[in-house]
Enzyme design. Sequence first.
Site, PDB file in Angstrom:
ATOM      1  N   GLY A 210       2.542   7.597   3.857  1.00 33.38           N
ATOM      2  CA  GLY A 210       3.662   6.679   3.842  1.00 33.38           C
ATOM      3  C   GLY A 210       3.423   5.452   2.991  1.00 33.38           C
ATOM      4  O   GLY A 210       2.445   5.348   2.259  1.00 33.38           O
TER       5      GLY A 210
ATOM      6  N   ASP B 109      -9.404  10.606   8.972  1.00 31.42           N
ATOM      7  CA  ASP B 109      -9.167  10.253   7.568  1.00 31.42           C
ATOM      8  C   ASP B 109      -9.947   8.983   7.206  1.00 31.42           C
ATOM      9  O   ASP B 109      -9.391   8.036   6.651  1.00 31.42           O
ATOM     10  CB  ASP B 109      -7.673  10.062   7.305  1.00 31.42           C
ATOM     11  CG  ASP B 109      -7.327  10.155   5.818  1.00 31.42           C
ATOM     12  OD1 ASP B 109      -8.127  10.741   5.064  1.00 31.42           O
ATOM     13  OD2 ASP B 109      -6.270   9.642   5.427  1.00 31.42           O
TER      14      ASP B 109
ATOM     15  N   GLY C  44       0.810  -1.209   0.000  1.00 29.26           N
ATOM     16  CA  GLY C  44       0.000   0.000   0.000  1.00 29.26           C
ATOM     17  C   GLY C  44       0.846   1.263   0.000  1.00 29.26           C
ATOM     18  O   GLY C  44       1.929   1.300   0.576  1.00 29.26           O
TER      19      GLY C  44
ATOM     20  N   VAL D  57       3.406   1.075   2.966  1.00 30.24           N
ATOM     21  CA  VAL D  57       3.173  -0.077   3.838  1.00 30.24           C
ATOM     22  C   VAL D  57       3.767  -1.325   3.193  1.00 30.24           C
ATOM     23  O   VAL D  57       3.525  -1.611   2.014  1.00 30.24           O
ATOM     24  CB  VAL D  57       1.666  -0.292   4.095  1.00 30.24           C
ATOM     25  CG1 VAL D  57       1.457  -1.460   5.065  1.00 30.24           C
ATOM     26  CG2 VAL D  57       1.035   0.976   4.670  1.00 30.24           C
TER      27      VAL D  57
ATOM     28  N   GLY E 115       0.167   5.610   0.431  1.00 27.34           N
ATOM     29  CA  GLY E 115      -0.820   6.631   0.746  1.00 27.34           C
ATOM     30  C   GLY E 115      -0.170   7.971   0.974  1.00 27.34           C
ATOM     31  O   GLY E 115       1.047   8.145   0.780  1.00 27.34           O
ATOM     32  N   GLY E 116      -0.985   8.940   1.397  1.00 24.15           N
ATOM     33  CA  GLY E 116      -0.481  10.284   1.606  1.00 24.15           C
ATOM     34  C   GLY E 116       0.503  10.379   2.750  1.00 24.15           C
ATOM     35  O   GLY E 116       1.296  11.312   2.824  1.00 24.15           O
TER      36      GLY E 116
END
Length: 391
Positions: free
Chosen positions: A74, A187, A69, A76, A71-72
């Site tokens: 970091g 979020d 993954g 994963v 995202g904004g």
Amino acid sequence: MLICSSWLYLIVKQRKLIRLKEKFFQQNGGFILQQQLSRQESSNETAKIFTTEELKKATNNYDDALIIGRGGFGTVYKGILPDNRIVAIKKSKIVDESQIEQFINEVLVLSQINHRNVVKLLGCCLETPVPLLVYEFVPNGTLFEYIHHENKVSIVSWETCLRIATEVAEALSYLHSAASTPIIHRDVKPSNILLDSSYTAKVSDFGASRLVPLDQTELATMVQGTIGYLDPEYLHTSQLTEKSDVYSFGVVLVELLTGRKALSFDKPEVERSLVTYFLLSLKENRLSEVLEKHIANEGNAEQLKEVANLAKKCLRLKGEDRPTMKEVATELEGLRKMEKHSWVNVDPNSEEIEHLLGETSDSSKYDVRNKSTNAYDSVRDHVVLDFDDGR
């Protein structure tokens, strides 16, 4: 001489690396966190402080093939610990040194949360410039994939979608009112809702979350979150409350019903904002036109209409007019028990369908009021917005 010089070089390099790790450990609040964790030794829920070597080995030195993954906040990685536990390791992009105490508090609180619908925080690593967080691994991807990826849309039935929505609502209700220190997620979106092998929902990614002091109902913060899910009141006032999560959850409900993204810049102007388009469709009694096809075919008319009206309540402009997450979870659980009727057996031209898709009565409104108090958040006074690009 060559052998001795090489050996001396390696020793000096190793000592520098050790000193650098100690510097990061102290800078990231490692000693304070160790003291706090030592007071919880009797608890089985104590978070573990991992070393950099442990996590490098678990991720094969952060192999790109193990990325699960982005995202904004970091990246994963999937990792395997020495005891063969599969974990998700999050490398954040930035760190705010002024928020170290807040970070420590979040690690302590989240590590003790034991809710079946919240991803479990197992520990962290503080020997790097930005702390690494270690979570339980959830194998079945994100809710976003099952709403918006064509090859997965029809896999999850409406009945399962409604159960997932209920589980997310229960998790947020727990965070708001039952956790030892109330937590506002800040979020909530489908890409932050993970699904396990039995499609049980797990709320994840607390990178933007805030702990709420028990004597306060709102926090003054910089605006942070994902465009399309942001509470308009929070965006306008910078006052974060639990009702900000309620609004975001309302957007998730609408996505489940319609199969549309929160923002679609490739659509006509009237359809670009899902919330605006959905509310307009409800007002004009055109719910059946915006429902996702397999959802419309599987759900019963009354149940779909009630879920749509619940989403409408969550999306009210004023936070005080929205229900609490506890009320939302209770209503969703009640709707799950409704007798099933096939949507396709209902004549779309009948008077009954026009009635079912009508506006809610005034009696369905909630009377919820929050007292306003202010708390200072030491983050810089500017706006950080995130476009939804996955976990």
